[in-house]
Design a protein around this motif. Sequence first.
Motif, PDB file in Angstrom:
ATOM      1  N   PRO A 145       0.981  -1.270  -0.099  1.00 52.51           N
ATOM      2  CA  PRO A 145      -0.084  -0.188   0.207  1.00 52.51           C
ATOM      3  C   PRO A 145       1.067   1.153  -0.168  1.00 52.51           C
ATOM      4  N   GLY A 146       0.086   2.308  -0.316  1.00 47.76           N
ATOM      5  CA  GLY A 146       0.927   3.762  -0.350  1.00 47.76           C
ATOM      6  C   GLY A 146       1.434   4.074  -1.462  1.00 47.76           C
ATOM      7  N   ARG A 147       1.379   3.843  -2.683  1.00 49.15           N
ATOM      8  CA  ARG A 147       2.055   4.197  -3.745  1.00 49.15           C
ATOM      9  C   ARG A 147       1.317   5.452  -4.313  1.00 49.15           C
ATOM     10  N   ASP A 148       1.952   6.284  -4.779  1.00 44.78           N
ATOM     11  CA  ASP A 148       1.283   7.484  -5.131  1.00 44.78           C
ATOM     12  C   ASP A 148       2.102   7.773  -6.560  1.00 44.78           C
ATOM     13  N   PRO A 166      -5.258   4.025   2.129  1.00 42.06           N
ATOM     14  CA  PRO A 166      -3.739   3.840   2.315  1.00 42.06           C
ATOM     15  C   PRO A 166      -3.385   2.278   2.910  1.00 42.06           C
ATOM     16  N   ASP A 167      -4.542   1.670   3.314  1.00 43.02           N
ATOM     17  CA  ASP A 167      -4.190   0.433   3.482  1.00 43.02           C
ATOM     18  C   ASP A 167      -4.560  -0.737   2.495  1.00 43.02           C
ATOM     19  N   GLN A 168      -5.070  -0.246   1.289  1.00 40.72           N
ATOM     20  CA  GLN A 168      -5.350  -1.331   0.333  1.00 40.72           C
ATOM     21  C   GLN A 168      -4.447  -1.659  -0.666  1.00 40.72           C
ATOM     22  N   THR A 169      -4.457  -2.892  -1.229  1.00 37.82           N
ATOM     23  CA  THR A 169      -3.425  -3.121  -2.507  1.00 37.82           C
ATOM     24  C   THR A 169      -4.454  -3.660  -3.722  1.00 37.82           C
TER      25      THR A 169
END
Length: 329
Positions: A145-148, A166-169
């Motif tokens: 998670p957390g890629r921008d 923010p916690d998902q994939t």
Amino acid sequence: MNRLQLSFACWDYDRMRALQDGRVRPEGIDLNFLSLPVEETFYRQLRHQEFDVCEMSLSSYLLTLNQDEPPFVALPVFPSRFFRHQSIYVNTAGGIDKPADLVGKRIGTPEYQMTAGVWQRGILAEEYGVPVDSVQYFTGGIEEPGRDEKIRLDLPDSISVTPIGPDQTLSEMLADGEIDAICSASQPSCFGRVPQVRHLFEDFTAVEKDYYRRTRIFPIMHTVVLRRELHERNPWIARSLTKAFTASLELAYEDLKHRNALKVMLPWLQQHLEETLDALGPGYWDYGLERNRHVLETFARYSYEQGLASRVRSPEEIVLASASDSFKL
């Protein structure tokens, strides 16, 4: 005369190996070869311009040309190419049996601007009747998670792009049916684990060979860029580097032909090479502007049509034609 000292960040490709081990040396240049994963290289160069020369996402580079003072220039050198039909994954529980079924669906992609996604959306729109604005896009990490987005986007209102939580994939979202498809560069871990997750194009090898036969496009993923101010101070660098990259590529071609002892860990390498040459012809990875003009033209059009590039740029505006205009590539 002192040789110019330049840092060069690139992945550990066979076509770059001779530059890495010193068999090929650019005229007048000593390269400090930094073997780094592509995502790290892209992030550090786009955010901080840490390297003199580096591998760069073709899409990200094209977006830097939107700036008033673009920071990079690109060589007609393409270390990464990839047919991307094989990298579209779907959850069949959403009623997707063919590409046209993606209209109105939810598609995950690590970054909207990433090169693989630009090619995939362009191909789906142009060849399969899936307009870019006919689906909803969700961006984030495939497995973490957390890629921008590495570059800030200014997309038209008709294109819907939403960052995931923010916690998902994306892999887990595809497995759970929260999205219907993934367009990516990598394979999600849910493929092979979740029965309903499969390739959109099951016989992707045949599809990709047919695509090449009709279009002569072997999609370019990455180019090599150098800092613009370095190029303006030393314009000879571009030609010297392009010659060296080409010499290293030629050695990689030769390595594939060795038969007394295999340099590549593929037991049927000869058959694989023959199949590739039969489908793509000799020089299928060649650098240079003219051989790749139609590929660059298509990508530039896709980037503009998808709300990324500010206008359609010519191949001469994308790569330095002068870097290879006086010798064969």
